[in-house]
Scaffold this active site. Structure first.
Site, mmCIF file in Angstrom:
data_model
loop_
_atom_site.group_PDB
_atom_site.id
_atom_site.type_symbol
_atom_site.label_atom_id
_atom_site.label_comp_id
_atom_site.label_asym_id
_atom_site.label_seq_id
_atom_site.Cartn_x
_atom_site.Cartn_y
_atom_site.Cartn_z
ATOM 1 N N TYR A 1 0.832 -1.203 0.000
ATOM 2 C CA TYR A 1 0.000 0.000 0.000
ATOM 3 C C TYR A 1 0.872 1.261 0.000
ATOM 4 O O TYR A 1 1.813 1.388 0.787
ATOM 5 C CB TYR A 1 -0.907 0.009 1.236
ATOM 6 C CG TYR A 1 -1.723 1.286 1.384
ATOM 7 C CD1 TYR A 1 -2.794 1.538 0.548
ATOM 8 C CD2 TYR A 1 -1.381 2.244 2.353
ATOM 9 C CE1 TYR A 1 -3.527 2.703 0.670
ATOM 10 C CE2 TYR A 1 -2.110 3.410 2.472
ATOM 11 C CZ TYR A 1 -3.181 3.644 1.625
ATOM 12 O OH TYR A 1 -3.894 4.805 1.738
ATOM 13 N N GLY B 1 -6.212 5.184 0.140
ATOM 14 C CA GLY B 1 -7.555 5.145 0.704
ATOM 15 C C GLY B 1 -8.423 4.165 -0.059
ATOM 16 O O GLY B 1 -8.005 3.027 -0.363
ATOM 17 N N HIS C 1 -3.605 16.955 -1.412
ATOM 18 C CA HIS C 1 -4.053 16.996 -0.024
ATOM 19 C C HIS C 1 -3.628 18.271 0.703
ATOM 20 O O HIS C 1 -4.027 18.483 1.854
ATOM 21 C CB HIS C 1 -3.550 15.762 0.728
ATOM 22 C CG HIS C 1 -4.351 14.531 0.437
ATOM 23 N ND1 HIS C 1 -4.393 13.963 -0.813
ATOM 24 C CD2 HIS C 1 -5.152 13.761 1.220
ATOM 25 C CE1 HIS C 1 -5.189 12.898 -0.785
ATOM 26 N NE2 HIS C 1 -5.659 12.756 0.437
ATOM 27 N N ASN D 1 1.006 10.742 6.455
ATOM 28 C CA ASN D 1 0.174 9.719 7.074
ATOM 29 C C ASN D 1 0.598 9.502 8.521
ATOM 30 O O ASN D 1 1.351 8.584 8.831
ATOM 31 C CB ASN D 1 0.327 8.428 6.267
ATOM 32 C CG ASN D 1 -0.822 7.450 6.472
ATOM 33 O OD1 ASN D 1 -0.665 6.271 6.240
ATOM 34 N ND2 ASN D 1 -1.967 7.931 6.883
ATOM 35 N N ARG E 1 -11.139 27.353 49.712
ATOM 36 C CA ARG E 1 -10.897 26.240 50.625
ATOM 37 C C ARG E 1 -10.638 24.913 49.906
ATOM 38 O O ARG E 1 -9.946 24.035 50.429
ATOM 39 C CB ARG E 1 -12.110 26.089 51.545
ATOM 40 C CG ARG E 1 -11.947 25.015 52.567
ATOM 41 C CD ARG E 1 -13.020 24.927 53.638
ATOM 42 N NE ARG E 1 -14.288 25.519 53.373
ATOM 43 C CZ ARG E 1 -15.459 24.870 53.450
ATOM 44 N NH1 ARG E 1 -15.481 23.593 53.757
ATOM 45 N NH2 ARG E 1 -16.591 25.499 53.235
#
Length: 518
Positions: free
Chosen positions: A50, A57, A80, A192, A291
């Site tokens: 891949y 994708g 992108h 990625n 407090r």
């Protein structure tokens, strides 16, 4: 000069980002990166890997011709680089670059060594790519934001250089830098991963720790101003609870107040016969915002420490896909780019920072309302009541800013929206979470700045400069250098608030002992 050896600690991160320490990559690390590249290049021959010889994708079903593999990587980067919205400030971009560089140095990404060399040069020269806040869904990592970094590495896009927005080729020519040439899968390996959300997140943790330290300081000072009883900070009371954060906050406040002459011992005033008293004129116990500080800030500290731990683990992790394993001579496909760890921690961090802003706002209100504190004029007004306004105007700012924090504290972690043709059917929104947390932290610096100015006003009115603790006196002196007493001459407050905000934001952090809350 810091030498990166494959693992970043929070101290290293602080020195490189905030102190602008230069970096050098260890020779063993460079060898690891080279071996990873060489192995992947050989291993990918005649195999389907891949991002090497497939589309990306949901397009991974399409095999890429050998002659088009390099163009595939350039296409990925350029397509992108599609962010919009506000620019991410250069400091945060540099943090993202450092996070990405460290991940690539682990040798699980199969990038060419030229990537390491150029990224190191950009970091050392403070050349930061233009990146936008909007774009990442945090599940194939920070694809869009990281693509803008990758765009610069191939010699395109824009950068911030010496305070100016410039075209990358111009700056590379000035600095004699050479863009990388895609050799195998550099496009996918660069974009990625979780490095933008992680880089922003690590800066968020450092700034949140500064806020916590100032919140402790302000809380201790208010106890002095109202001459509170000190047993709510006692070792015995807080040790009776098992939470480490609460115990540390209480101890830090005790240390802060150890030389104060204003806080009181309950046994000196209330632990004696009082049969003739029907109504106590003074409060037997303070309001919760005074407090219960250890119980409120304790969870903040414990959460902050855990957030930092998770983010340091992430920055030292391989977070892309696939993962190259040279030792076992294999390539593993999976989802290490998924940002759920960072997203969840950022949501936790923004919640506890919002709680700090709420505590600061309530303490501020306590000082400004004479019906609550019974010792200060309305709005700590040092001028003429009715004619002058004191701190009245800035309370509106603190209140509205705190309200914005409360709204922004809704989690991103559970706001997944499927996209990418449903390939990314559940996502982390970690980049959004980190950016929103950044905004919440910036808001809180404003609220605490307003509170700090008001504390100094109160000390001025009560004339107790010689009775407060030495640590409160230092805060008083530091703020007084930036803000004069606001008395019979009202003037615009925004320059003072911004000045104190920047002072707090840029204050030193004792990073070596950070977990102890300095």
């Amino acid at each position: 000069m810091l030498t990166l050896k494959g693992r970043l600690g929070i101290e290293d991160f602080y020195q490189i980002i905030f102190k602008e320490e230069s970096i050098l990559i260890n020779n063993n690390v460079l060898s690891t990166v080279e071996n990873s590249f060489d192995f992947l290049k050989k291993f990918s021959e005649n195999k389907v890997i891949y991002g090497v010889n497939t589309g990306f994708g949901p397009m991974a079903q399409y095999k890429i011709k050998d002659s088009e593999r390099i163009q595939l990587q350039y296409n990925l980067i350029r397509s992108h680089a599609s962010g919009t919205g506000n620019l991410i400030p250069p400091t945060y971009v540099k943090a993202a670059m450092l996070a990405r560089l460290n991940t690539l140095c682990l040798g699980h990404s199969g990038v060419h060594i030229s990537v390491i060399a150029l990224m190191t040069s950009l970091i050392n020269k403070n050349i930061t790519p233009i990146i936008y806040e909007h774009g990442g869904v945090g599940a194939s990592g920070d694809l869009v934001q990281l693509a803008h970094i990758a765009l610069v590495l191939i010699g395109e896009g824009e950068v911030m250089y010496k305070g100016e927005r410039r075209n990358t080729p111009e700056v590379f020519k000035i600095e004699n830098l050479t863009p990388i040439s895609i050799a195998l899968r550099e496009g996918l390996a660069l974009i990625n991963g979780t490095s933008v959300m992680t880089g922003i997140g690590l800066i968020n943790t450092i700034n949140a720790r500064k806020l916590l330290n100032w919140m402790i300081c302000c809380s201790a000072a208010i106890n002095e101003i109202v001459q509170a009883y000190d047993d709510h900070l006692s070792h015995e009371l807080n040790q009776s609870k098992k939470h480490l954060g609460q115990r540390k906050i209480a101890k830090t406040m005790r240390d802060h107040l150890k030389d104060s002459t204003l806080t009181r011992k309950r046994e000196h005033h209330l632990y004696h016969p009082n049969n003739d008293v029907t109504i106590f004129e003074e409060k037997v116990q303070e309001y919760y915002s005074l407090r219960c500080v250890p119980q409120i800030l304790g969870p903040v500290l414990d959460t902050l420490n855990n957030v930092e731990k998770i983010l340091i683990e992430e920055v030292n992790s391989a977070n892309d896909n696939p993962i190259v394993d040279v030792e076992n001579e294999h390539v593993y496909h999976g989802g290490n780019f998924h940002g759920d760890y960072v997203s969840l921690e950022m949501d936790k961090l923004k919640m506890v920072v919002t709680k700090m802003s709420m505590l600061a706002e309530r303490q501020l209100n306590y000082l400004l309302n004479p019906h609550l504190n019974n010792i200060l004029p309305p709005f700590v007004n040092l001028g003429t009541l009715g004619l002058n306004f004191g701190m009245q105007g800035v309370q509106f700012t603190a209140t509205s800013t705190t309200a914005e924090n409360q709204m922004l504290s809704n989690p991103m972690y559970v706001h997944s929206i499927p996209n990418n043709n449903d390939n990314q059917d559940i996502v982390s929104m970690g980049t959004n979470a980190a950016n929103i947390t950044k905004k919440v932290i910036e808001n809180t610096f404003e609220v605490i700045a307003i509170e700090a100015i008001t504390i100094v006003q109160a000390i001025e009115y009560l004339k107790v400069q010689d009775k407060i603790s030495s640590k409160t006196k230092k805060m008083y002196d530091d703020i007084r250098k930036l803000v004069p007493p606001i008395s019979d001459k009202d003037e615009p407050m925004y320059p003072y608030v911004n000045s104190v905000k920047n002072f707090i934001l840029n204050s030193e952090l004792e990073i070596d002992n950070h977990s102890q809350v300095n």
